[in-house]
Design an enzyme around this catalytic site. Structure first.
Site, PDB file in Angstrom:
ATOM      1  NE  ARG A 121      24.238  13.844 -45.172  1.00  0.00           N
ATOM      2  CZ  ARG A 121      24.886  12.869 -45.799  1.00  0.00           C
ATOM      3  NH1 ARG A 121      24.493  11.624 -45.681  1.00  0.00           N
ATOM      4  NH2 ARG A 121      25.916  13.147 -46.561  1.00  0.00           N
ATOM      5  CE  LYS A 143      14.423  31.428 -32.642  1.00  0.00           C
ATOM      6  NZ  LYS A 143      14.343  32.857 -32.255  1.00  0.00           N
ATOM      7  CD  GLU A 185      14.907  35.097 -22.105  1.00  0.00           C
ATOM      8  OE1 GLU A 185      13.833  35.384 -22.665  1.00  0.00           O
ATOM      9  OE2 GLU A 185      16.019  35.143 -22.692  1.00  0.00           O
ATOM     10  CE  LYS A 227      10.715  29.281 -26.924  1.00  0.00           C
ATOM     11  NZ  LYS A 227      12.101  29.614 -26.756  1.00  0.00           N
ATOM     12  CD  GLU A 237      12.491  34.524 -34.968  1.00  0.00           C
ATOM     13  OE1 GLU A 237      12.794  33.751 -34.032  1.00  0.00           O
ATOM     14  OE2 GLU A 237      13.191  35.493 -35.281  1.00  0.00           O
ATOM     15  NE  ARG A 242      11.000  30.291 -31.869  1.00  0.00           N
ATOM     16  CZ  ARG A 242      11.437  29.061 -31.702  1.00  0.00           C
ATOM     17  NH1 ARG A 242      10.983  28.099 -32.455  1.00  0.00           N
ATOM     18  NH2 ARG A 242      12.321  28.779 -30.767  1.00  0.00           N
ATOM     19  CG  ASN A 246      13.652  37.073 -31.432  1.00  0.00           C
ATOM     20  OD1 ASN A 246      13.978  36.062 -30.827  1.00  0.00           O
ATOM     21  ND2 ASN A 246      13.386  37.071 -32.724  1.00  0.00           N
ATOM     22  CG  HIS A 249      16.340  38.208 -27.012  1.00  0.00           C
ATOM     23  ND1 HIS A 249      15.270  38.488 -26.189  1.00  0.00           N
ATOM     24  CD2 HIS A 249      16.791  36.987 -26.624  1.00  0.00           C
ATOM     25  CE1 HIS A 249      15.075  37.480 -25.359  1.00  0.00           C
ATOM     26  NE2 HIS A 249      15.988  36.551 -25.593  1.00  0.00           N
ATOM     27  CG  HIS A 253      21.717  38.904 -29.072  1.00  0.00           C
ATOM     28  ND1 HIS A 253      21.081  38.296 -30.122  1.00  0.00           N
ATOM     29  CD2 HIS A 253      21.383  38.174 -27.980  1.00  0.00           C
ATOM     30  CE1 HIS A 253      20.399  37.248 -29.697  1.00  0.00           C
ATOM     31  NE2 HIS A 253      20.562  37.159 -28.391  1.00  0.00           N
ATOM     32  CG  HIS A 267      21.037  35.367 -23.050  1.00  0.00           C
ATOM     33  ND1 HIS A 267      21.127  36.162 -24.171  1.00  0.00           N
ATOM     34  CD2 HIS A 267      19.791  34.803 -23.105  1.00  0.00           C
ATOM     35  CE1 HIS A 267      20.013  36.071 -24.878  1.00  0.00           C
ATOM     36  NE2 HIS A 267      19.186  35.252 -24.248  1.00  0.00           N
TER      37      HIS A 267
END
Ligand code: GLY
Length: 366
Positions: A121, A143, A185, A227, A237, A242, A246, A249, A253, A267
Site C-alpha cells: 500500500r 506519473k 520533450e 516541469k 492534472e 499540467r 501532453n 501526446h 500515442h 515515444h
C-alpha cells in the site's frame, strides 16, 4: 550541483542535477538504504551501460544492492512485468519505509513508481533517470503507469518520487536515436512554457548534439525547472495547467499504437511527430500562424526527428488513428480537449475538437 524543488504541499522533493553525480550516488543514497542495502529496478540496456558504475559507486560508500532487470523498451511496462516485479520486491522483503531505486529510462521509472505505489500500500522510490527523455520529463512529476491492451499508460497512479538524481554525463551512454527522441520533450518546454527556451533550442541544437556539457546541462535544468513549476501548479492534472505537458501526446500515442509500441517508433519520436501534427492542426483551426508551425517542424527535423505520419512509419488512415484516441484518458463526451500553449507565441488555446474532424485532418496529412 543545481537543486530544483518541486513545491508540492503534501510531498515536496528535490531534483539534483550535476555532471558526474553518479560517482557520488553511494553517499547520497546512504540515508535511504535500510541495513546499507538497496533494491534497484533497471532494464537490459542499463544493466550493461550504467549498472556496473552504479554498483561500484554504492560499494565505495559501503552499500550493496539487489537488482531486477526489465526487458528494454515498452515491453517492460506490462501487467506481466508488474507482477514479476512486485513478486520480486516481496521476495526481497521490501518494507514500507524502503526507497526503491528506479535506475533507467521512462519505462523503468513509470513501472517502478507504480509498483512502489501499490506494494504494501505504498513505498517510497527514488528516480535516477538515465535517458534524456526521463531526465527532462518522466522522472519528475509522479506519473506512474503500465500499458494495457486498450492503450498506453491507462493503468497507473500519481505517486511522487522522494528524490530525483540527474547526471547529464549519462547521456554519453545513449545511442544517438535515443538522444534525439528525448530532445523532443526538451523542445516541448519551449513550446508550452518558455518562449526564450525555444530560441535557446534553435541556437544550441548543434552544440547539444555535439555533446557540449554546458549546453546539455542548461537544456536539462531549464526543462526540469519548467516541469517542476507546472507540476507544482497542478499535480494531478485537474486545472488544465499540467495538461500542457501532453502537447502532441494524444497524436503521439496513436502513432505508437499503430507501430505496435515498439522500437519502430520511440515515444519521443512519436511526441515529435505528434507536436508537429498538433501545430499543423492548429493552423487548420485558424489558431496558429503557419510560420510558427513551420518553425517547430524545422527544429524537430534538424534534430533528426519525424514530423509527418510517413516519417513516423505510420500507414493507418485518420479513422483508424482516431480509434486509438477514443481510449485517451482525456476523452470526454466524444470530444478531445485540444490544448496548445505556445511558448513561442505566448498564447494559450483550448478548444474541444470532434474526432471526425481530427480524422479528416490526419487524412489530409497523407
Ligand atoms: N509527461 C507528462 C506529465 O508528466 O504530465
Amino acid at each position: 550541483m543545481t537543486v530544483i524543488s518541486v513545491d508540492l504541499s503534501n510531498c515536496p522533493y528535490d531534483i539534483h542535477v550535476r555532471a558526474g553525480l553518479l560517482a557520488d550516488v553511494g553517499a547520497i543514497l546512504t540515508p535511504y538504504a535500510r541495513d546499507r542495502h538497496l533494491l534497484v529496478v533497471t532494464d537490459e540496456n542499463v544493466t550493461q551501460a550504467v549498472l556496473p558504475q552504479f554498483e561500484s559507486a554504492l560499494r565505495g560508500a559501503g552499500l550493496s544492492c539487489a537488482h531486477f532487470t526489465l526487458p528494454a523498451g515498452e515491453a517492460g511496462k506490462s501487467w506481466v512485468q508488474l507482477e514479476q516485479l512486485t513478486d520480486w520486491l516481496l521476495e526481497q522483503h521490501v518494507e514500507r519505509s524502503d526507497h526503491i531505486v528506479a535506475l533507467g529510462g521512462g519505462v523503468v521509472g513509470d513501472i517502478t513508481g507504480f509498483a512502489a505505489h501499490i506494494i504494501k500500500r505504498g513505498c517510497a522510490f527514488v528516480q535516477i533517470p538515465t535517458t534524456l527523455l526521463a531526465q527532462v520529463d518522466s522522472s519528475v512529476g509522479g506519473k506512474t503507469a503500465i500499458n494495457s491492451a486498450a492503450g498506453k499508460n491507462l493503468v497507473g497512479a500519481f505517486h511522487q518520487p522522494a528524490m530525483v538524481l540527474i547526471d547529464p554525463e549519462l547521456l554519453l551512454t545513449l545511442p544517438p536515436r535515443q538522444l534525439a527522441a528525448g530532445f523532443a520533450e526538451v523542445v516541448k518546454y519551449g513550446l508550452i512554457d518558455d518562449a526564450a527556451f525555444f530560441d535557446f533550442c534553435e541556437d544550441n541544437l548543434d552544440s547539444f548534439f555535439a555533446g557540449d556539457p554546458d549546453v546539455r546541462a542548461q537544456a536539462i535544468i531549464r526543462s526540469v525547472q519548467s516541469k517542476a513549476r507546472i507540476v507544482a501548479a497542478d499535480e494531478t492534472e485537474r486545472t488544465g495547467t499540467r495538461a500542457l505537458l501532453n502537447l502532441g501526446h494524444t497524436f503521439g500515442h496513436a502513432l505508437e499504437a499503430d507501430t505496435g509500441f515498439s522500437d519502430r517508433l520511440f515515444h519521443g519520436e512519436a511526441v515529435a511527430a505528434g507536436m508537429a501534427l498538433a501545430f499543423r492542426y492548429s493552423v487548420r483551426l485558424g489558431h496558429c500562424p503557419a510560420e510558427d508551425a513551420e518553425r517547430v517542424t524545422k527544429l524537430l527535423k534538424r534534430a533528426g526527428l519525424p514530423t509527418t505520419l510517413s516519417d513516423a512509419g505510420v500507414t493507418a488512415n485518420g479513422a483508424a488513428l482516431v480509434d486509438y484516441m477514443r481510449h485517451d484518458k482525456k476523452m470526454s463526451g466524444g470530444t478531445l480537449p485540444f490544448l496548445l500553449a505556445r511558448g513561442i507565441g505566448q498564447t494559450f488555446l483550448s478548444k474541444d475538437v470532434a474526432l471526425d474532424d481530427v480524422a479528416a485532418f490526419l487524412d489530409s496529412e497523407v
